[in-house]
Design a protein around this motif. Structure first.
Motif, PDB file in Angstrom:
ATOM      1  N   LEU A  18     -24.024  19.471 -49.571  1.00  0.00           N
ATOM      2  CA  LEU A  18     -23.156  18.454 -50.144  1.00  0.00           C
ATOM      3  C   LEU A  18     -24.054  17.399 -50.790  1.00  0.00           C
ATOM      4  CD1 LEU A  18     -20.484  18.146 -47.313  1.00  0.00           C
ATOM      5  CD2 LEU A  18     -20.219  19.206 -49.550  1.00  0.00           C
TER       6      LEU A  18
ATOM      7  N   LEU B  95     -29.228  16.075 -42.988  1.00  0.00           N
ATOM      8  CA  LEU B  95     -28.250  15.926 -41.925  1.00  0.00           C
ATOM      9  C   LEU B  95     -27.412  17.187 -41.787  1.00  0.00           C
ATOM     10  CD1 LEU B  95     -27.042  13.907 -39.911  1.00  0.00           C
ATOM     11  CD2 LEU B  95     -25.428  13.259 -41.700  1.00  0.00           C
ATOM     12  N   GLN B  96     -27.453  17.744 -40.603  1.00  0.00           N
ATOM     13  CA  GLN B  96     -26.563  18.862 -40.302  1.00  0.00           C
ATOM     14  C   GLN B  96     -25.195  18.264 -40.018  1.00  0.00           C
ATOM     15  OE1 GLN B  96     -27.281  22.434 -39.959  1.00  0.00           O
ATOM     16  NE2 GLN B  96     -25.050  22.286 -40.092  1.00  0.00           N
ATOM     17  N   LEU B  97     -24.271  18.500 -40.909  1.00  0.00           N
ATOM     18  CA  LEU B  97     -22.934  17.939 -40.707  1.00  0.00           C
ATOM     19  C   LEU B  97     -22.191  18.813 -39.704  1.00  0.00           C
ATOM     20  CD1 LEU B  97     -22.163  17.095 -44.421  1.00  0.00           C
ATOM     21  CD2 LEU B  97     -22.713  15.491 -42.594  1.00  0.00           C
ATOM     22  N   PRO B  98     -21.129  18.294 -39.131  1.00  0.00           N
ATOM     23  CA  PRO B  98     -20.375  19.106 -38.173  1.00  0.00           C
ATOM     24  C   PRO B  98     -20.007  20.472 -38.761  1.00  0.00           C
ATOM     25  CG  PRO B  98     -19.575  16.866 -38.127  1.00  0.00           C
ATOM     26  CD  PRO B  98     -20.587  16.932 -39.239  1.00  0.00           C
ATOM     27  N   LEU B  99     -19.877  21.451 -37.907  1.00  0.00           N
ATOM     28  CA  LEU B  99     -19.554  22.803 -38.355  1.00  0.00           C
ATOM     29  C   LEU B  99     -18.215  22.826 -39.076  1.00  0.00           C
ATOM     30  CD1 LEU B  99     -20.671  24.693 -35.132  1.00  0.00           C
ATOM     31  CD2 LEU B  99     -21.942  24.387 -37.248  1.00  0.00           C
TER      32      LEU B  99
ATOM     33  N   THR C 127     -17.333  21.105 -41.410  1.00  0.00           N
ATOM     34  CA  THR C 127     -17.504  20.952 -42.858  1.00  0.00           C
ATOM     35  C   THR C 127     -17.876  22.277 -43.494  1.00  0.00           C
ATOM     36  OG1 THR C 127     -19.845  20.490 -42.615  1.00  0.00           O
ATOM     37  CG2 THR C 127     -18.369  18.585 -42.633  1.00  0.00           C
ATOM     38  N   GLY C 128     -17.830  23.357 -42.734  1.00  0.00           N
ATOM     39  CA  GLY C 128     -18.302  24.636 -43.246  1.00  0.00           C
ATOM     40  C   GLY C 128     -19.799  24.737 -43.070  1.00  0.00           C
ATOM     41  N   SER C 129     -20.303  24.098 -42.005  1.00  0.00           N
ATOM     42  CA  SER C 129     -21.741  24.104 -41.701  1.00  0.00           C
ATOM     43  C   SER C 129     -22.568  23.554 -42.854  1.00  0.00           C
ATOM     44  CB  SER C 129     -22.235  25.513 -41.355  1.00  0.00           C
ATOM     45  OG  SER C 129     -21.434  26.073 -40.367  1.00  0.00           O
TER      46      SER C 129
ATOM     47  N   GLN D 114     -29.799  15.006 -34.231  1.00  0.00           N
ATOM     48  CA  GLN D 114     -30.495  16.037 -33.458  1.00  0.00           C
ATOM     49  C   GLN D 114     -31.518  16.773 -34.298  1.00  0.00           C
ATOM     50  OE1 GLN D 114     -27.732  18.247 -30.640  1.00  0.00           O
ATOM     51  NE2 GLN D 114     -26.544  17.869 -32.458  1.00  0.00           N
TER      52      GLN D 114
ATOM     53  N   TYR E  31     -30.502  22.202 -29.550  1.00  0.00           N
ATOM     54  CA  TYR E  31     -31.329  21.114 -30.087  1.00  0.00           C
ATOM     55  C   TYR E  31     -32.102  20.463 -28.945  1.00  0.00           C
ATOM     56  CZ  TYR E  31     -28.586  21.833 -34.232  1.00  0.00           C
ATOM     57  OH  TYR E  31     -28.010  22.403 -35.335  1.00  0.00           O
TER      58      TYR E  31
END
Lengths: 492, 1008
Positions: free
Chosen positions: B660, B704-708, B710-712, B767, B781
């Motif tokens: 994104l 940033l790993q967004l929450p899953l 969001t489509g990972s 994380q 993590y």
């Protein structure tokens, strides 16, 4: 002195020419091997992004979906070789279970793909669409796919984040929406799709969402909500308005030459050879002579016994099982089967010696809906309904080569339908939700049923199922990133 | 009109120079050193001309010279002296040893400076010993040599990468420094053969590094200068060494009967091992089978020379490093060429090429056995598993596997597949430098970097069950990086009485294009043909292209007054395509000042102290977003997501990629303050340097790993808050004994760095440190970025030991700080003793206070599953009342099974260990054979030497080796990871990492 100064400037001039040779364009770089979102403009772009939404299906439906339905239920033993899959078999899983997280992750990826298609296509206006409803259809197909993913999310986890646009209006940290509202959205999406889509797939393309598929999923959704009258309405629309008929020979539902049969309502499409996307995961169920893979799921003793008890040894039995001695790892519940003798591999999918299994994956077929109609009739429970249920049940039994049912009362019939669904639909990922409905209806006690499972030497398997295991835990991995998902489901 | 005239004047002034001519005569002379010995090879230049000669073997020379002229006599190690001829025709000249400490020149960004005039924190690393040591990577030469700089090896894999940290860790993306090789900016030094390095200078503070702005100056800049030819007699040097490497230790694992006992406890009954396995007769010690005494050898030949107007250097190198794990090796063929030539007295040009080709056969490490990890497979494969399946097994002859789980044995993982990488690395530069009137110097330099790499993987279709199930498989992956860099600088140097000026302004443009391709196929009929034309199924292809650019303007102003007060200001403005499109340009100013107190009048009478200087600096430095997201502005869609309607018609599709966009993504920038003190004692035989620094990084870039949900997805963002590194660095150089026959010199350096994340909202954390355990594809993590804690903080449950009643590990209720992977302090201590031709040197380095997450133990002390385990588990809890630190076998009974299963899946202090170590990094004994013997052989020098690397290491770590950082080598900085999206930092995690080796070598150095 003057001359010296001028000289100095002259040097700078020469330099200035050299030094400022770079322009702003030089820094203007955009992606070369990917597309920037929002750059789609044509009708064919719209078809492409819809294709992408279908492309996102196999990850979940051809692999993870099996574990939380067949694997967790009494149908199969999970024969994994790691500590991620096995806990699903004996109910020792926790919120950190990787397989559960994978299911969650894949379903939301599928939803994101559907939402991205809906968002992008909504913005496209191509004159090629003038005089057609193709744009609305594309959105409806994507909406159906999204509803399907939410069906699995809400039935597996209960309250889940309801995300209806590709970036969720910038809210990357959603809270959970109550299951009621999620169900309501699924119903709305499916009714929208039902209204726009035709009975036959667009362009004659098998694999696309259709009016019938939307109705069938509406029936399954209403059933899971416990709304049997509405379930029955949509079952009947599927049965009566078709265009589906039962395949006469159960064996002709399976295999590479029987794809997209007359019974098939929605089917995941896989090329027989050279699939461009990952579907090898189905392959982990099928026996292969050269495999060392511990096939992830092996038919359970209880499942085989159910066939035997029903006297079911015809095409349905032979299509379901492929009895073989495995040379591969053997890691299912202790003494579940004797590893030196033949064990029941899944027979509904063919083996392929490459990772790409060429079988389609039937997602919904008419027999499922007929038996669901029977279930709805039983639960509605008037005599007329019970009679109708009996007919529907017999329709399936006769095809399987069995005699008419002897069940008469509502409770007998409820149990008979449940058993029939098990034998008819094993490996089609309906069992776990079937058990949950039967438990809610008082037909069985799901916890007792699971905890009384025995192995092939009739020793108890000591599963530790508790009431709360009916819902999966929200994966810890996502909770760690998004605290708004708390609290987790009870028990985890 | 005037302009044209001026231009012509300029042009002419560049191209021509005018020499004055005078009466010439033949002048003879002799050059002697301080002790009266003749000096062969000294250079005699007639000042103001290009005429020169060198002394012969007896120190004599003869040259036609103007009798009113001046000779400039120079020789390496001696001060250049000027001797007016004054009509003499026979002259004896005595050279004096150069007082190096005073005249030492350090390389700084876009120039050089007298060490005494430096107002910023720069470490000069002595690299004289590099050729005597089995050093493979150029940065290894820095290990233990410089305060404030930590070099750690990521893994013991041959040709493996090293990680360098300057003043702590300046970025959550890893924080590797920027390298500048002869002016070429680069994120790695793969192209450099360490034998060709002349000097390494590390710019540590903003005032020194800031001139490189956003290119990575926040993490320090390592300036490498390669060797150049020297004036005088041509020199040819041959250096050869050979040696062996050995694993430092092996880890004890269960034998068959111990394994059966453990399984019986896990299962509640004896494991059902089929009869084709032999629990009595098969006892494969897998570690003995894969670890070997590995050879390492290297040959380097160089020839160099120079005249008054030009010089050349040619170096050729060959390195062959076997890995201590069979089947792994690294070979390098290198070529270095450096040429400089004065075209006229005003114009010179030159260039260099550093090229090498490497061949590597690697094995998979940092992965569990299920994913091919050889190191872990050697630990978890039970001893009863045969190397090959016996004839009564279902599939005889294939590599032996367990009937319980699908991981292959380590020999299968090594030999049933090929993992070959061939790489070409080229780093080259050319420049033209012109002296203009008014003491201006213009330099234009064009640099090119080419790196390509071809990776080939082949899985044998028959030899293993794994290979059989897919009928083999092959991958062929390629990537190429091409970067050009064009720098232009204008330099002005002038002294006006007591005022001295050194000013430079310049521009720099960089453009890099990256291309990669991947190809895969399976279905091989034979293992004899391993190329992809032999594949028959599962074809997968992909190619990708990426490009980025940077455009920069910079300047530096150095001013000195009376050789007492020094002032430096630098400024850089950078624009880059790699940041968000809303924030393309960034500015990086820096200021520093120095006061040479010892040059003050009031210090005139202080004789015991020299070169007392204090310096203060402040400035801003920058760092670009990582390579993993080269177009951070855009939300991306992937093409190539088809769907096959009707099960046949493949319709191309588009679906969301994971990225994104963030058009506001800025540079990481640091504000740094530095206060330093330098002082010499006893005639500068003892030199002490101390620095205090405070480096505050803001706008930390985090993928940033967004929450899953969001489509990972991932997005690059500037974290709120700051990454603060503050610390002190002390360095003491001493010539302890400086006798005629015996010398002893020593350096000790100490660095303490405190890293903290500050200014982040207490409730926000991020994380990092993902690991995959067992067959899981979902990461756990282990680390966190959180306010008040350092980067690399391990975050998990506190383990409170084993409950004597239940045998389960007891954990605290909440996730807590479990310590940091960053060391509290590091120490380097090097010594060199020389007695006549004999010399002994050793280097000790120590790292204290860092934690290691021993993820290997999660598998070998997991007390569940069917794999083999460490002998640690023999101490497991067996019955109520047992007091032990090792929990019970899982699956033993049904109570509390959920909690028991957490044993393997919980990140806890149970697996945190102290990573501190104290080690003898290197000890070298060498003997320079006496000249009279050497000369009989027709040589000018001959040295023999022996070294031992990692001879002993004192530590408390339970794994193979405490220096472990398998995931921390800063790959985010590397072009091969272009567009890979994810870039979570992991520090100090041991996950079946290739162990480090002890190395013993012996060599000879011949000078022709």
């Amino acid at each position: 002195m003057m001359k010296k100064n001028i000289l100095k400037y002259a040097h700078f001039l020469v330099l200035a020419i050299i030094l400022t040779s770079c322009s702003q364009d030089f820094l203007d770089k955009s992606p070369e091997s990917q597309l920037a979102a929002g750059s789609l403009t044509t009708a064919s772009d719209a078809e492409s992004i819809l294709n992408g939404a279908y492309n996102a299906m196999p990850d979940y439906y051809s692999y993870s979906n099996f574990f939380t339905t067949e694997g967790m239920s009494d149908n199969t033993y999970i024969n994994g070789d790691n500590n991620v899959e096995q806990p699903l078999e004996n109910f020792t899983f926790t919120s950190s279970n990787g397989e559960i997280q994978l299911s969650w992750q894949e379903l939301y990826k599928h939803i994101t793909a559907a939402n991205t298609a809906i968002d992008n296509v909504t913005l496209i206006n191509d004159p090629k669409w003038d005089g057609t409803n193709r744009k609305a259809q594309i959105i409806a197909e994507a909406t159906f796919l999204r509803a399907f993913a939410y069906y699995w999310l809400v039935t597996s986890w209960g309250n889940v984040p309801l995300i209806l646009s590709s970036n969720n209006a910038g809210n990357y940290y959603p809270s959970r929406t109550s299951a009621d509202l999620v169900y309501a959205q699924i119903i709305k999406d499916l009714k929208d799709a039902e209204a726009v889509l035709d009975n036959n797939p667009y362009h004659g393309d098998y694999g696309r969402a259709t009016k019938g598929a939307a109705r069938a999923l509406l029936a399954k959704t209403y059933a899971q909500m416990g709304d049997y009258p509405n379930c029955l309405i949509y079952c009947n629309k599927v049965i009566e308005e078709g265009p589906y008929t039962l395949v006469a020979d159960y064996a002709k539902l399976w295999g590479l030459s029987n794809k997209n049969s007359s019974e098939s309502i929605f089917e995941l499409q896989v090329p027989t050879t050279g699939s461009p996307y990952n579907v090898w995961k189905i392959n982990v169920l099928s026996y292969g002579p050269f495999d060392n893979w511990p096939k992830r799921q092996i038919g359970s003793y209880d499942l085989v016994k159910a066939f035997n008890d029903a006297g079911d040894n015809g095409a349905r039995y032979t299509s379901t099982f492929n009895w073989q001695v495995t040379g591969a790892s053997f890691n299912m519940p202790f003494n579940a089967w004797n590893p030196t003798q033949a064990i029941p591999f899944c027979g509904k999918f063919s083996y392929s010696d490459t990772w790409t299994n060429g079988d389609n994956l039937i997602m919904i077929r008419l027999a499922d809906i007929i038996l669901l109609a029977a279930e709805a009739n039983v639960q509605i429970g008037n005599q007329a309904n019970l009679d109708a249920a009996k007919n529907q049940l017999n329709q399936i039994r006769i095809r399987a080569g069995l005699a008419n049912t002897t069940a008469v009362t509502k409770s007998e019939l409820a149990l008979a339908v449940l058993k029939e669904r098990r034998l008819e639909l094993v490996y089609e990922r309906t069992r776990w939700n079937d058990l949950k409905r039967a438990d809610a209806n008082g037909t069985i006690n799901m916890v007792n049923l699971m905890n009384s499972q025995v192995n092939s030497s009739l020793q108890p398997l000591n599963y530790g199922m508790q009431e709360f295991h009916k819902l999966l835990p929200i994966p810890l991995g996502d909770i760690q990133i998004n605290k708004n998902l708390l609290p987790n489901n009870t028990g985890y | 009109m005037k302009l044209t005239k001026m231009f012509i004047f300029c042009f002419l002034s560049i191209v021509f120079s005018v020499y004055s001519q005078a009466q010439d005569a033949v002048v003879k002379g002799k050059v002697l050193d301080e002790t009266g010995m003749s000096v062969p090879g000294a250079s005699i230049l007639i000042k103001g001309t290009s005429k020169s000669t060198t002394t012969d073997f007896d120190g004599n020379f003869e040259i036609k010279a103007p009798l009113n002229g001046v000779f400039a006599i120079s020789f390496v190690g001696y001060a250049t002296i000027e001797e007016p001829i004054k009509g003499r025709k026979d002259i004896t000249i005595k050279l004096k040893t150069e007082s190096q400490k005073l005249e030492e020149v350090v390389v700084i960004g876009y120039g050089s400076q007298k060490k005494t005039d430096v107002t910023s924190a720069i470490s000069s690393v002595k690299v004289k010993d590099v050729s005597d040591r089995p050093i493979v990577s150029a940065v290894e030469a820095i290990t233990g040599k410089s305060s404030g700089v930590q070099v750690s090896s990521s893994s013991g894999s041959p040709g493996g990468a090293l990680s360098v940290r300057v003043r702590g860790i300046g970025s959550p993306n890893g924080g590797e420094p920027l390298y500048v090789v002869d002016g070429v900016l680069t994120s790695n030094v793969k192209a450099i053969d360490p034998n060709n390095i002349e000097s390494i200078n590390i710019l540590k503070d903003a005032s020194a590094a800031g001139i490189y702005g956003a290119a990575g100056s926040t993490n320090g800049v390592v300036l490498i200068t390669t060797k150049k030819g020297k004036k005088g007699k041509p020199r040819t040097e041959i250096n050869f060494y050979g040696g062996v490497q050995q694993i430092v230790k092996k880890l004890p694992v269960l034998n068959n009967s111990q394994w059966v006992d453990l399984q019986t406890e896990i299962l509640g009954t004896a494991p059902n091992v089929p009869s084709y396995y032999d629990l009595q007769g098969t006892n494969n010690n897998w570690q003995d089978l894969i670890y070997r005494t590995a050879a390492q050898s290297s040959v380097n030949v160089s020839t160099s020379g120079g005249s008054d107007t030009g010089n050349y250097y040619l170096g050729l190198g060959y390195l062959n490093q076997e890995g201590i794990i069979v089947g792994s090796n690294f070979k390098r063929y290198s070529l270095n060429l450096n040429v400089n030539q004065d075209v006229t007295s005003k114009i010179k040009f030159g260039g260099s090429i550093n090229y090498n080709r490497t061949n590597q056969r690697s094995i998979t490490d940092n992965a569990s056995a299920n994913f091919g990890g050889v190191v872990l497979s050697a630990l978890v494969t039970p001893e009863y598993i045969p190397i090959y399946m016996p004839s009564n097994a279902p599939i005889p002859g294939v590599y032996g596997v367990s009937n319980f789980y699908s991981g292959e044995n380590p020999l299968a993982l090594i030999y049933n597949n090929e993992n070959k990488t061939i790489a070409n690395n080229l780093l080259g530069s050319t420049y033209v430098e012109a002296k203009l009137p008014l003491n201006l110097t213009f330099k234009t330099q064009l640099n090119g970097v080419v790196q390509n790499s071809k990776y080939d993987y082949f899985l044998d279709p028959y030899s293993s069950l794994n290979g059989r199930s897919s009928q083999g498989g092959a991958d062929s992956n390629y990537y190429e990086v091409f970067r050009w860099q064009w720098d232009n600088t204008l330099n002005y140097k002038q002294n006006f009485g007591e005022h001295s000026f050194d000013v430079i302004v310049g521009t720099s443009a960089v453009n890099e294009s990256i291309a990669n391709s991947t190809q895969h196929g399976a279905g091989f009929a034979t293992s004899a043909v391993q190329t992809l034309n032999a594949a028959s199924s599962d074809f997968q292809i992909g190619t990708g292209e990426y490009e980025w650019s940077t455009n920069s303007y910079f300047g530096r102003f150095n001013y000195g007054y009376d050789n007492k007060y020094l002032f430096t200001a630098t400024f850089r403005r950078d624009g880059s395509s790699r940041v968000g499109t809303n924030v393309v340009y960034g500015n990086f100013p820096a200021l520093s000042a120095g006061w040479k107190i010892s040059n003050e009048k009031f210090m005139e009478n202080v004789k015991w102290m020299q070169n007392l200087k204090v310096r203060v600096g402040w400035g801003k430095t920058g760092n670009l977003p990582p390579y993993t997201m080269l177009y951070p502005t855009y939300s991306l869609l992937n093409v190539g997501a088809p769907y096959a309607y009707n099960s046949t018609d493949i319709a191309p599709g588009i679906k969301p990629a994971s990225q994104l966009g963030n058009p506001d993504l800025k540079w990481e920038s640091a504000t740094q303050t530095n206060i330093g003190l330098e002082v010499g004692f006893f005639d500068s035989r003892l030199n002490f340097t101390a620095d205090y620094y405070h480096k505050k990084v803001e706008d930390m870039i985090f993928t940033l790993q967004l929450p899953l949900t969001t489509g990972s997805s991932v997005t690059a963002m500037n974290l709120p808050g700051y990454d603060v590194n503050k610390g002190i660095e002390l360095s003491l150089d001493a010539d302890i004994i400086k006798g005629d026959n015996f010398t002893w010199s020593s350096n000790v350096n100490f660095s303490k760095n405190i890293n903290r994340i500050e200014g982040i909202d207490e409730s926000t954390s991020f994380q990092t440190g993902p690991i995959l355990i067992g067959g899981s594809q979902v990461p756990l993590y282990t680390q966190i970025i959180k306010n008040g804690y350092p980067l690399g903080t391990f975050w998990g449950y506190k383990s409170e030991g084993v409950d004597p009643q239940t045998g389960n590990l007891v954990y605290g209720n909440e996730l807590v700080n479990l310590g940091s992977a960053l060391p509290k302090y590091t120490v380097g201590f090097s010594n060199e003793f020389a007695y006549k031709g004999l010399s002994l040197s050793f280097l000790i380095d120590a790292v204290q206070g860092n934690k290691v997450y021993n993820a290997t133990r999660m598998e070998i002390e997991g007390l569940s599953g069917y794999a083999n385990e460490s002998t640690e588990v023999l101490n497991r809890w067996k019955q109520p009342g047992d007091i032990t630190s090792v929990p019970r076998a899982l699956g033993n009974g049904t109570t509390n099974t959920g909690a028991a299963a957490m044993l393997q899946n919980k990140v806890s202090s149970h697996y945190i260990e102290d990573g501190s170590f104290f080690r003898l990094r290197n000890i070298t004994l060498s003997y320079q054979i006496e000249k009279k013997f050497v000369e009989k052989l027709g040589l000018s020098g001959l040295k023999i030497y022996g070294t031992a690397q990692n001879l002993f290491t004192i530590h408390n770590y339970k794994g193979y080796y405490p220096e472990v950082n398998g995931f921390g080598q800063g790959t985010n900085n590397q072009a091969e990871n272009a567009g890979s999206g994810s870039s979570l930092m992991s520090l100090g995690i041991d996950r079946g990492t290739y162990p480090a080796a002890k190395i013993f070598t012996a060599g000879v150095n011949i000078q022709l």
